[in-house]
Design a protein around this motif. Structure first.
Motif, PDB file in Angstrom:
ATOM      1  N   GLY A 146      51.505 -22.244  53.187  1.00  0.00           N
ATOM      2  CA  GLY A 146      51.258 -20.711  52.877  1.00  0.00           C
ATOM      3  C   GLY A 146      50.326 -20.049  52.004  1.00  0.00           C
ATOM      4  N   GLY A 147      49.918 -18.995  52.404  1.00  0.00           N
ATOM      5  CA  GLY A 147      48.770 -18.232  51.440  1.00  0.00           C
ATOM      6  C   GLY A 147      47.500 -18.680  51.744  1.00  0.00           C
ATOM      7  N   GLN A 148      47.170 -20.098  52.350  1.00  0.00           N
ATOM      8  CA  GLN A 148      45.971 -20.440  52.058  1.00  0.00           C
ATOM      9  C   GLN A 148      44.794 -19.826  52.882  1.00  0.00           C
ATOM     10  N   LEU A 149      43.630 -19.539  52.617  1.00  0.00           N
ATOM     11  CA  LEU A 149      42.551 -18.949  53.264  1.00  0.00           C
ATOM     12  C   LEU A 149      42.112 -19.675  54.289  1.00  0.00           C
ATOM     13  N   SER A 189      49.299 -13.766  62.002  1.00  0.00           N
ATOM     14  CA  SER A 189      49.253 -14.902  61.144  1.00  0.00           C
ATOM     15  C   SER A 189      48.235 -14.909  59.995  1.00  0.00           C
ATOM     16  N   ALA A 190      47.018 -14.554  60.733  1.00  0.00           N
ATOM     17  CA  ALA A 190      45.836 -14.143  59.499  1.00  0.00           C
ATOM     18  C   ALA A 190      46.307 -13.247  58.363  1.00  0.00           C
ATOM     19  N   MET A 191      47.118 -12.153  58.917  1.00  0.00           N
ATOM     20  CA  MET A 191      47.428 -11.059  58.025  1.00  0.00           C
ATOM     21  C   MET A 191      48.429 -11.610  57.119  1.00  0.00           C
ATOM     22  N   TRP A 192      49.415 -12.356  57.640  1.00  0.00           N
ATOM     23  CA  TRP A 192      50.496 -12.802  56.774  1.00  0.00           C
ATOM     24  C   TRP A 192      50.014 -13.898  55.741  1.00  0.00           C
ATOM     25  N   ALA A 193      49.002 -14.632  56.302  1.00  0.00           N
ATOM     26  CA  ALA A 193      48.462 -15.545  55.167  1.00  0.00           C
ATOM     27  C   ALA A 193      47.942 -15.174  54.120  1.00  0.00           C
ATOM     28  N   ALA A 194      47.047 -13.844  54.458  1.00  0.00           N
ATOM     29  CA  ALA A 194      46.367 -13.079  53.346  1.00  0.00           C
ATOM     30  C   ALA A 194      47.469 -12.449  52.537  1.00  0.00           C
ATOM     31  N   GLY A 197      48.705 -15.056  50.256  1.00  0.00           N
ATOM     32  CA  GLY A 197      47.730 -15.268  49.127  1.00  0.00           C
ATOM     33  C   GLY A 197      47.269 -14.116  48.222  1.00  0.00           C
ATOM     34  N   ARG A 198      47.885 -12.953  48.188  1.00  0.00           N
ATOM     35  CA  ARG A 198      47.682 -11.814  47.701  1.00  0.00           C
ATOM     36  C   ARG A 198      46.326 -11.342  47.770  1.00  0.00           C
ATOM     37  N   ARG A 199      45.724 -11.511  49.084  1.00  0.00           N
ATOM     38  CA  ARG A 199      44.450 -10.851  49.559  1.00  0.00           C
ATOM     39  C   ARG A 199      44.757  -9.395  50.348  1.00  0.00           C
ATOM     40  N   TYR A 200      44.989  -8.404  49.589  1.00  0.00           N
ATOM     41  CA  TYR A 200      45.487  -7.321  50.524  1.00  0.00           C
ATOM     42  C   TYR A 200      44.644  -6.693  51.272  1.00  0.00           C
TER      43      TYR A 200
END
Length: 425
Positions: A146-149, A189-194, A197-200
């Motif tokens: 989850g959340g990983q770049l 999925s890229a959107m969800w990972a961001a 990861g709080r990379r809004y």
């Protein structure tokens, strides 16, 4: 002369009397026709295309350029990623370009198919099936970490693979629609990972491209996922009005009327948004409706892998935990937290860490510092130190614990435990 300059685009602009600013304006207008939102290009964007600093614009920009010029991107001098180049490519300045490294055999096949002197290959459902398998791998990785770049970057690269495959050979309209749906799935999925990861800022950029791709695919399920993610993103950003508006787009799609499971997810996320808005009545009503819709859903219906991988009774309790915690109804939040943990499937590693952390908050706010600390200590070190959302919630937990029980043995235990986390990470 710099051999990486896009002299083809320069010649087209000169022939048609376009300055950098006028072309940017035309592309922005075309992007609005495609997505409903005006593009964000200006003269510097066009100069980056001309100089070769951006050799392959994103999918929405390429489609917009095609509308403006009547030519595909390759005939405007742009070079698809993965195509052999006679000179080393300069460093890219577009953030998308930094993220997209082609991976896997699909890109190799696409490049080979596009090579001069070879007959165009036929793109079929077997190619789509291979992409969908890669999508399943992304989903599995997300639930573990989850959340990983790295997940965000891999998903964005696979979205490009799906788009490159569009240009690598002949295909039926059905196959092309599926390819756009695959690209939209990866981009979502890229959107969800961001988001996770709080990379809004990155999440919103992925969202815009995902929305355009979903429109081109015509796939209702992926449209639902993207707009539902958007609602979640705005909820995490503390913007409940925008969250409700985005979630309503998802909830108003026909797929929610065809399958109550989609309706249930939309209602559950709506309830969580009502929690942020401090609407207790709306929260309770939406959760009751979400539960009713889930109970009516056919358990044997065929659904997308991303939905069946996470949405079930445990996730409904997880969203309820989040909502009631935000509302300050800590006993109800704790009850949902325990029920969520009792029914979480083993692969939901990221979800277990988030739920455990929220449960600890609910217990602490009821004055049970010992039970709360015991719960928080169950969060794995990897999640505590590497997952942005979990890490922040645990920092907030530690601050609240020190405020409620300053100098207590419980605080000392927590301090020692978090020091061990940092050492082991």
């Amino acid at each position: 002369m710099d051999t990486t300059r896009n002299t083809v685009l320069e010649a087209w602009m000169k022939e048609h009397g376009h300055s950098a600013n006028s072309l940017a304006e035309a592309v922005n207008t075309a992007a609005e026709q495609l997505t409903g939102r005006t593009g964000g290009h200006d003269g510097s964007s066009v100069r980056a295309w001309k100089s070769g600093r951006i050799r392959w614009p994103n999918a929405v920009t390429r489609k917009a350029l095609e509308l403006v010029t009547g030519l595909p991107a390759t005939e405007l001098g742009f070079v698809p990623r993965g195509r052999a180049q006679s000179t080393p490519a300069p460093q890219q300045e577009d953030p998308d370009m930094k993220r997209r490294t082609l991976v896997g055999g699909i890109a190799v096949a696409a490049a080979a198919a596009a090579a001069p002197g070879t007959a165009p290959r036929r793109i079929g459902m077997s190619d789509v099936d291979r992409l969908q398998q890669r999508f399943a791998e992304i989903i599995a990785s997300d639930h573990r970490h989850g959340g990983q770049l790295s997940i965000e970057q891999r998903a964005a690269a696979l979205a490009d693979e799906a788009l490159n495959l569009q240009n690598s050979g002949a295909a039926t309209q059905r196959v092309r629609s599926h390819l756009y749906a695959c690209a939209a799935s990866f981009r979502s999925s890229a959107m969800w990972a961001a988001i996770d990861g709080r990379r809004y800022d990155d999440a919103q950029r992925h969202m815009r491209e995902a929305q355009a791709l979903a429109e081109m695919s015509g796939d209702q399920a992926i449209k639902f996922r993207i707009w539902s993610h958007a609602g979640t993103m705005y909820r995490h950003m503390g913007r409940p009005a925008d969250a409700l508006a985005a979630n309503d787009v998802a909830r108003n799609l026909n797929i929610t009327r065809r399958d109550p499971m989609f309706a249930s997810l939309g209602l559950a996320r709506q309830a969580a948004i009502h929690g942020v808005a401090q609407d207790r009545t709306g929260t309770r009503r939406a959760f009751d409706q979400a539960q009713d819709a889930m109970d009516r859903a056919d358990p044997h219906a065929v659904r997308p892998v991303w939905l069946i991988a996470f949405y079930d009774q445990a996730e409904l309790h997880s969203l309820a935990l989040s909502a009631y915690l935000t509302l300050g109804d800590y006993p109800t939040a704790e009850s949902h937290g325990h029920r969520c943990l009792a029914s979480l499937r083993p692969h939901m590693v990221r979800s277990r860490a988030i739920t455990t952390t929220r449960l600890a908050h609910a217990q602490l706010h009821q004055g049970d510092a010992d039970a709360a600390t015991t719960a928080a200590m169950q969060v794995p070190a990897t999640a505590a130190t590497q997952h942005a959302r979990v890490s922040r919630m645990l920092q907030e937990f530690g601050a609240a614990l020190r405020a409620k029980a300053p100098g207590s043995p419980t605080v000392q235990t927590w301090t020692e435990h978090t020091a061990a986390w940092r050492t082991s990470a």
